[in-house]
Scaffold this motif. Sequence first.
Motif, PDB file in Angstrom:
ATOM      1  N   THR A 185      58.135 -41.816  82.210  1.00  0.00           N
ATOM      2  CA  THR A 185      58.474 -43.219  81.987  1.00  0.00           C
ATOM      3  C   THR A 185      57.265 -44.135  81.854  1.00  0.00           C
ATOM      4  O   THR A 185      57.105 -44.837  80.851  1.00  0.00           O
ATOM      5  CB  THR A 185      59.358 -43.736  83.140  1.00  0.00           C
ATOM      6  OG1 THR A 185      60.516 -42.905  83.257  1.00  0.00           O
ATOM      7  CG2 THR A 185      59.792 -45.166  82.879  1.00  0.00           C
ATOM      8  N   ILE A 186      56.387 -44.134  82.846  1.00  0.00           N
ATOM      9  CA  ILE A 186      55.311 -45.124  82.864  1.00  0.00           C
ATOM     10  C   ILE A 186      54.297 -44.880  81.759  1.00  0.00           C
ATOM     11  O   ILE A 186      53.863 -45.819  81.070  1.00  0.00           O
ATOM     12  CB  ILE A 186      54.635 -45.147  84.250  1.00  0.00           C
ATOM     13  CG1 ILE A 186      55.658 -45.544  85.315  1.00  0.00           C
ATOM     14  CG2 ILE A 186      53.457 -46.108  84.255  1.00  0.00           C
ATOM     15  CD1 ILE A 186      55.105 -45.557  86.724  1.00  0.00           C
ATOM     16  N   LEU A 187      53.907 -43.627  81.561  1.00  0.00           N
ATOM     17  CA  LEU A 187      52.938 -43.305  80.497  1.00  0.00           C
ATOM     18  C   LEU A 187      53.407 -43.766  79.124  1.00  0.00           C
ATOM     19  O   LEU A 187      52.677 -44.504  78.438  1.00  0.00           O
ATOM     20  CB  LEU A 187      52.644 -41.802  80.512  1.00  0.00           C
ATOM     21  CG  LEU A 187      51.918 -41.215  79.295  1.00  0.00           C
ATOM     22  CD1 LEU A 187      50.542 -41.832  79.145  1.00  0.00           C
ATOM     23  CD2 LEU A 187      51.812 -39.700  79.411  1.00  0.00           C
ATOM     24  N   LEU A 229      53.212 -47.621  74.730  1.00  0.00           N
ATOM     25  CA  LEU A 229      54.035 -48.311  73.742  1.00  0.00           C
ATOM     26  C   LEU A 229      53.685 -49.790  73.667  1.00  0.00           C
ATOM     27  O   LEU A 229      53.538 -50.351  72.581  1.00  0.00           O
ATOM     28  CB  LEU A 229      55.521 -48.143  74.099  1.00  0.00           C
ATOM     29  CG  LEU A 229      56.517 -48.945  73.263  1.00  0.00           C
ATOM     30  CD1 LEU A 229      56.509 -48.481  71.819  1.00  0.00           C
ATOM     31  CD2 LEU A 229      57.927 -48.818  73.854  1.00  0.00           C
ATOM     32  N   ILE A 230      53.535 -50.424  74.813  1.00  0.00           N
ATOM     33  CA  ILE A 230      53.237 -51.858  74.835  1.00  0.00           C
ATOM     34  C   ILE A 230      51.887 -52.143  74.185  1.00  0.00           C
ATOM     35  O   ILE A 230      51.744 -53.069  73.377  1.00  0.00           O
ATOM     36  CB  ILE A 230      53.282 -52.379  76.282  1.00  0.00           C
ATOM     37  CG1 ILE A 230      54.711 -52.337  76.811  1.00  0.00           C
ATOM     38  CG2 ILE A 230      52.734 -53.810  76.349  1.00  0.00           C
ATOM     39  CD1 ILE A 230      54.841 -52.642  78.287  1.00  0.00           C
ATOM     40  N   PHE A 231      50.885 -51.341  74.513  1.00  0.00           N
ATOM     41  CA  PHE A 231      49.561 -51.577  73.943  1.00  0.00           C
ATOM     42  C   PHE A 231      49.514 -51.209  72.458  1.00  0.00           C
ATOM     43  O   PHE A 231      48.942 -51.950  71.650  1.00  0.00           O
ATOM     44  CB  PHE A 231      48.506 -50.775  74.711  1.00  0.00           C
ATOM     45  CG  PHE A 231      48.037 -51.443  75.970  1.00  0.00           C
ATOM     46  CD1 PHE A 231      47.603 -52.755  75.964  1.00  0.00           C
ATOM     47  CD2 PHE A 231      48.020 -50.752  77.172  1.00  0.00           C
ATOM     48  CE1 PHE A 231      47.158 -53.373  77.120  1.00  0.00           C
ATOM     49  CE2 PHE A 231      47.582 -51.358  78.337  1.00  0.00           C
ATOM     50  CZ  PHE A 231      47.149 -52.677  78.318  1.00  0.00           C
ATOM     51  N   LEU A 280      52.219 -57.431  82.759  1.00  0.00           N
ATOM     52  CA  LEU A 280      53.332 -56.519  83.017  1.00  0.00           C
ATOM     53  C   LEU A 280      52.864 -55.070  83.004  1.00  0.00           C
ATOM     54  O   LEU A 280      53.291 -54.263  83.840  1.00  0.00           O
ATOM     55  CB  LEU A 280      54.424 -56.735  81.970  1.00  0.00           C
ATOM     56  CG  LEU A 280      55.610 -55.756  81.998  1.00  0.00           C
ATOM     57  CD1 LEU A 280      56.356 -55.878  83.318  1.00  0.00           C
ATOM     58  CD2 LEU A 280      56.546 -56.021  80.821  1.00  0.00           C
ATOM     59  N   VAL A 281      51.971 -54.743  82.071  1.00  0.00           N
ATOM     60  CA  VAL A 281      51.458 -53.383  81.980  1.00  0.00           C
ATOM     61  C   VAL A 281      50.709 -53.003  83.252  1.00  0.00           C
ATOM     62  O   VAL A 281      50.875 -51.904  83.792  1.00  0.00           O
ATOM     63  CB  VAL A 281      50.535 -53.232  80.746  1.00  0.00           C
ATOM     64  CG1 VAL A 281      49.801 -51.905  80.784  1.00  0.00           C
ATOM     65  CG2 VAL A 281      51.343 -53.350  79.469  1.00  0.00           C
ATOM     66  N   VAL A 282      49.878 -53.908  83.742  1.00  0.00           N
ATOM     67  CA  VAL A 282      49.102 -53.623  84.959  1.00  0.00           C
ATOM     68  C   VAL A 282      50.035 -53.399  86.141  1.00  0.00           C
ATOM     69  O   VAL A 282      49.849 -52.455  86.925  1.00  0.00           O
ATOM     70  CB  VAL A 282      48.118 -54.763  85.242  1.00  0.00           C
ATOM     71  CG1 VAL A 282      47.444 -54.570  86.598  1.00  0.00           C
ATOM     72  CG2 VAL A 282      47.061 -54.842  84.139  1.00  0.00           C
ATOM     73  N   LEU A 283      51.042 -54.232  86.275  1.00  0.00           N
ATOM     74  CA  LEU A 283      51.996 -54.064  87.370  1.00  0.00           C
ATOM     75  C   LEU A 283      52.761 -52.754  87.243  1.00  0.00           C
ATOM     76  O   LEU A 283      52.995 -52.051  88.238  1.00  0.00           O
ATOM     77  CB  LEU A 283      52.973 -55.242  87.393  1.00  0.00           C
ATOM     78  CG  LEU A 283      52.366 -56.621  87.717  1.00  0.00           C
ATOM     79  CD1 LEU A 283      53.429 -57.705  87.594  1.00  0.00           C
ATOM     80  CD2 LEU A 283      51.763 -56.615  89.109  1.00  0.00           C
ATOM     81  N   LEU A 284      53.133 -52.410  86.026  1.00  0.00           N
ATOM     82  CA  LEU A 284      53.841 -51.151  85.791  1.00  0.00           C
ATOM     83  C   LEU A 284      52.948 -49.956  86.120  1.00  0.00           C
ATOM     84  O   LEU A 284      53.389 -48.974  86.717  1.00  0.00           O
ATOM     85  CB  LEU A 284      54.302 -51.087  84.338  1.00  0.00           C
ATOM     86  CG  LEU A 284      55.128 -49.868  83.913  1.00  0.00           C
ATOM     87  CD1 LEU A 284      56.439 -49.812  84.692  1.00  0.00           C
ATOM     88  CD2 LEU A 284      55.410 -49.914  82.405  1.00  0.00           C
TER      89      LEU A 284
END
Length: 245
Positions: A62-64, A69-71, A21-25
């Motif tokens: 948003t993306i940054l 946050l996810i990592f 999901l992170v890569v796609l985002l």
Amino acid sequence: MNPDIARLTARTLLGQRRTILVVLLALLPVAIALLYRFAAPADADPERFAARALLGGIVTTTILPLVTLIFATGAFGQDIEDGTAVYLLATPVPRRDIVLARFLVAWAASLAALLPAAVAAGLIVLGGSGPGIVAGFAVGIAAGSFVYAAAFTWLSIATSRALVAGLLYVFLWEGTLSGLFSGIRFLSIRQYATGIAGAFFDLPASVFQPRLEPAPAAVLAALAAALMLLLAVRRLQRWEAGEAA
């Protein structure tokens, strides 16, 4: 930094399904840039779009923070979920080294996922125009991710609902309140990132105008990161093994 902890953290992060999901985002800015190149009107201003809408807007706002946050929350959160935090805390490795290793790996993973895509997106939109914009935002994104990673690493230790708390911070504080109250810019990681980026270009206010000057933005970013890491170490030092079980 403890290399064994760093390797363990890297394997944990890369092995999670959320990494896809992170890569796609992270690739979303490239898709937006390509859409702009093929569908933008003839009188469109690429510098304004790149600085204000894409790099200074969608990516930084948003993306940054979402990628970081996810990592950052995954670095400690996975250990808590599967119960391995008990064994980690039982080792003689200083808590400071554990926090530093988890933080640096989360930061590096965030940069690896986001920075190439952000640079590519900026180059696609700008072509040969806008000298300094891509370089400036590359540095700003790296600095912003550093502070976000420190803040979210602390958050992942401080609460079991780190992902929810982080989302509230990103969308409520950074996304809504920082636009309503000018004083919040001094407590906004997003404003630190765009302020640092502004050191590399000089654009008209109608194109892009950071709300913080580069020098105070850099100082506040460094202070915020140091404070968050200090709080993370203090919190982990007080963590009882029972809390991690």
